[in-house]
Each structure stands twice: as C-alpha cells, then as structure tokens.
Design an enzyme around this catalytic site. Structure first.
Site, PDB file in Angstrom:
ATOM      1  CG  ASP A  32       2.273   1.824   2.757  1.00 38.56           C
ATOM      2  OD1 ASP A  32       1.068   2.624   2.707  1.00 38.56           O
ATOM      3  OD2 ASP A  32       2.556   1.546   3.882  1.00 38.56           O
ATOM      4  CD  GLU A  88      -0.262   6.897   1.647  1.00 37.10           C
ATOM      5  OE1 GLU A  88      -1.316   6.193   1.382  1.00 37.10           O
ATOM      6  OE2 GLU A  88      -0.024   7.447   2.722  1.00 37.10           O
ATOM      7  CG  ASP A  89       4.999   5.497   1.506  1.00 42.08           C
ATOM      8  OD1 ASP A  89       4.237   6.667   1.668  1.00 42.08           O
ATOM      9  OD2 ASP A  89       4.841   4.456   2.375  1.00 42.08           O
TER      10      ASP A  89
HETATM   11 MN    MN Z   1       0.845   1.016   5.520  1.00 43.23          MN
END
Ligand code: MN
Length: 483
Positions: free
Chosen positions: A73, A76-77
């Site tokens: 992640d 994305e984050d």
């Molecule tokens: Mn995830």
C-alpha cells in the site's frame, strides 16, 4: 487477527532464515511510510500490511512476495514511487507492488469505470506473475476480517465484489482454503441471518451424525491397518456458504451426498484405487456418486476419488481418497508450489497458469474480443473464473461456462464457428440452439458451409458476454455487407 512484528519475523525465520534481513527492512520501510496513518479501527495502519505479509508467510511465500505484501500500500497511500522501491529493494518487488496498486488517474467517468479498469489491470498483471493474485487475495482476506469497522455500504460492496471476483479467482487457482474463508466471510456480511441459520443446521446435523462418522473412521482405519496401507483420515465439513447454496431452495442437508466427507489420504496413486476397493468392501456405495478426478482432474487441478457410501445408520458420507500431495494442491492450489518447488516455485506457477489453466491464452483471446474494461472483466468472470460444466464434443472433454447454449459454445470456439452455426445435437437428439448444456452432455454442432452470420434473437438467447460481443460484431458485419 492481530499479529506482532516479532511473531511475523519468527515465522519467516522458521522457513526462510536467509531473507530475514531484507524482510525486516521492508517492514521498517512500510512502517515509516504509513506513520501517522490509521485504519478505521483506530489502529496504526501498519497492522494491515503486516497482516497481509503474515498470511503470505503462512503459505511459505518467497522473499519478494512477502516484501511486496509489506509494501503493497505504500505507493497508493504514501508518497513513494515504484522507482524508489526498485532502488531500495529490487525491480521484482516493485513489479509486484505495481501489480496490486490501484490506478489513481482522476479521469475516470465513474467509480464503476475505475473498478473495472483496476480489475482489468490485475488480470493482465496475473498473466505476467501469478503471485500478484495471491497478494491481492491476502489483502482482500484481511480487509474482510476487519470489515466490521467499515460503513454498511462499504461492507456490502466489498463482500459482493469478493463473491463475484476474488472468491472465484481463489477457486480458479485452486486455493480452496482461501476461497472458503473469502466466501464465508462475505456471506456473513451479505446475509447475516442466512449465515447464522445455516451454521446451526450444520452443527446440529454434524452432532447428530457424529457417532456414525466416528465409527466409520475407526473401521476404515482398522481395515487399512490390517492391509498394511499407511494412511491418514480426516473429517471434512462443507463450508457454510456452500451448504447454504445447496439448501436455500428447500433442499435438506441430510440429502446432500457430500455434506459429510471423510478424507482418506494415502501415499501413492495406486493405493488410492486399492483403498477405494477396501472402502467399498465395508460400505455399499450410493449409485452415480463415483467420480475419478485422479484420472481426470478438475480444471484447477483438483485430484481425488469421490464415492459416497452408506455408513452406520445409513448416513451418507462422501469418501475422498487421494495422496498427501494431491491434498496439499487441492487445499492450496498454486500456493502449494512454494513448498513443493522452493526456489523454482515462481516458474512452476507461471508454467501451470499457462499450460494447465490456459490462463494466458484465455486472457489474450478475451482482450482481443473485448474492447473496454467492463466487457473484458465481465467476460473474464464468466469465461475464465466462472462456474464450468464439462461436455463432450466428439472424443474431447471441453469445459464451458455454466449456462452455455450451442450459440455460446460455438462463439467460444471463434467468430467464424459461431457465424456458421446451423443446428445442434445433444446426446443424439436434435435440440434448439437455445438449449442450455448440462454436465456430461455429448454435443455435436452442425455448421453450415459458409458463415451466414448470427440470426436475429441470438444475442438474447446467448448467456456469455463473449458470445454477445461476437454476435453484435457479426450483426454489424452482416448489416454492413447488405447495405
Ligand atoms: Mn491493502
């Protein structure tokens, strides 16, 4: 599921002690990136990637996969780029992270369009590296395990999407344990009453039949011991969701010939057939329940002999006879190869995806026909990972999407075959081309010499997206020629 870093790293040490350093580095890196971020539960965000990596490590996933699980992640984050991951770790890890990272362009017309584009991306990614699907499934599993913290609307959406896409994907790669978990968790959110009621029916009937199944295990064990066949016996109970599907329309659990099953695991293929004879010498088999998935494995490579027998008190019990290795593959599918092939697992997984599942070919074929993400993903859900029935065309056993008619089958073999479909014989009888094929049907298509194109109404008779798209194309062509 709450895992600490220490528990996780001890698990890694136990099966992959040489890679502890880089995996620890990936954890620290992810922890730093997600610093200050929280899950809906209020816990620090890092518990999520850690849980995903934990699920992967339990499958004895290789170093790159576990690192990608920890880092899945961060692009994305957080403000991390793939180049950075490639530099800090290695290009393969960056590729895996890319494979599970959602598209973030803002130019999608709707959420639905973005969802389809993301699934499209996942599917194409899997063609290159099967490990992407496993990371994605581990991610989904942990999301479902913590779904109670999301809004009701999000719960339903995630659960429905899991039923539609992720659980069938898990089944497709043969990861049965994962599929059961994904399905049962989703079912619980989609239909809480159904879940509770079915669980109760399951435990009541299991209790009621316990004496019989115990007695069978003892008797089978004795007989095999006398015959000097080394073996292991296990009782397997069907999952809540599978039972629900079979009894929701008024079916009775005691009438399911495979609700109760005893697994009989032996050392070799030959002993499987030997054990089958021994079991039949103890209990009478129920007619028409014998299946030999060892000589003809299911499309996802599930291998076993099935025979339902009447045990004490005439309780119907399915005997599932197979080797230990078959059992491992039946439960874990592609993920079993991490143990079975160690360092070569990645290549073996890709080979199976290509040569046994024909995944790469099906996806190529689909992307040739389907011109937008929605058609592509729906076609994939239906043709590739959807329910299948086995039919016979001449000598050949062919798997077609459940619900297929002659029109669907003809177009699944190519535009030209579909456009030449004239009539069909099923089990020796001529039937309408709209007749839905059933398991085991012997099918013979009659084709015209020249393509006449799709006939009016075919689009509505066909049930697969692939046939519908081909019919529309055929119609356009036909119409253009006659203009
Ligand atoms: Mn995830």
């Amino acid at each position: 599921m709450q895992v600490t870093f220490e528990e996780f790293i001890n698990l890694v040490k136990a099966y992959n002690p040489d890679e502890v350093e880089i995996i620890t580095k990936a954890y620290r890196f992810a922890e730093e990136c997600h610093k200050g971020q929280h899950r809906e539960s209020g816990e620090p965000y890092i518990i999520h990637p850690l849980a995903v990596a934990w699920i992967l490590a339990n499958m004895h996933a290789d170093r790159d996969t576990v690192c990608a699980g920890l880092l899945h992640d961060v692009v994305e984050d957080c403000d991390v780029t793939l180049e950075q991951i490639s530099r800090e770790f290695n290009p393969k890890i960056a590729e895996l992270v890319d494979g599970v990272t959602n598209l973030t362009q803002v130019d999608f017309k709707s959420k639905t369009e973005r969802d389809y584009a993301n699934k499209n991306k996942i599917i194409l990614g899997i063609s290159k590296d099967a490990r992407i699907v496993v990371i994605k499934l581990a991610d989904r599993l942990h999301n479902l395990l913590t779904l109670q913290y999301k809004s009701q609307e999000k719960r339903i959406k995630k659960a429905a999407e899991t039923m539609q896409f992720y659980a069938p994907l898990a089944r497709y790669i043969g990861a049965e344990v994962l599929r059961r978990k994904l399905e049962d968790l989703s079912f619980k959110f989609l239909n809480p009453e159904g879940y509770v009621e079915t669980s109760k029916i399951i435990s009541d009937y299991s209790n009621q039949t316990q004496l019989s199944t115990n007695q069978m295990m003892i008797d089978i064990h004795r007989l095999l011991e006398d015959e000097k066949v080394p073996h292991t016996l296990k009782l397997r109970i069907k999952s809540v969701y599978s039972v629900y599907q079979r009894i929701k329309d008024g079916g009775k659990i005691e009438n399911l010939h495979d609700f109760l099953a005893i697994k009989l695991l032996v050392e070799s293929k030959k002993e499987c057939y030997n054990a089958l004879g021994l079991v039949h010498s103890l209990y009478p088999p129920m007619p028409k329940t014998f299946k030999d998935y060892i000589s003809q494995p299911k499309p996802n490579m599930y291998s076993s002999i099935h025979t339902t027998v009447f045990g004490p008190e005439l309780v119907a019990v399915q005997m599932q006879i197979r080797t230990h290795e078959m059992e491992k593959i039946n439960l874990q599918g592609l993920t079993a190869y991490w143990d079975l092939f160690q360092g070569k697992a990645v290549d073996v997984m890709q080979e199976i995806l290509r040569d046994k599942y024909h995944f790469i070919q099906s996806v190529k074929e689909l992307s040739r026909i389907m011109k937008n993400s929605q058609d592509f993903v729906q076609g994939f859900e239906q043709n590739v990972i959807g329910d299948k029935v086995a039919i016979y065309d001449g000598e050949h056993q062919v798997f077609v999407s459940a619900g297929s008619t002659a029109i669907d089958y003809a177009y699944s073999r190519g535009q030209e075959i579909g456009d030449r479909l004239d009539s069909v014989f099923v089990n020796g009888q001529q039937v309408d081309v709209s007749t839905v094929f059933e398991q085991g049907d012997r099918v013979h298509l009659i084709l015209s010499e020249y393509p006449h194109g799709p006939l009016p109404g075919w689009e509505h008779i066909s049930t697969t997206v692939q046939a519908q798209v081909s019919i529309r194309r055929g119609m356009r062509k036909k119409y253009a020629i006659h203009q």
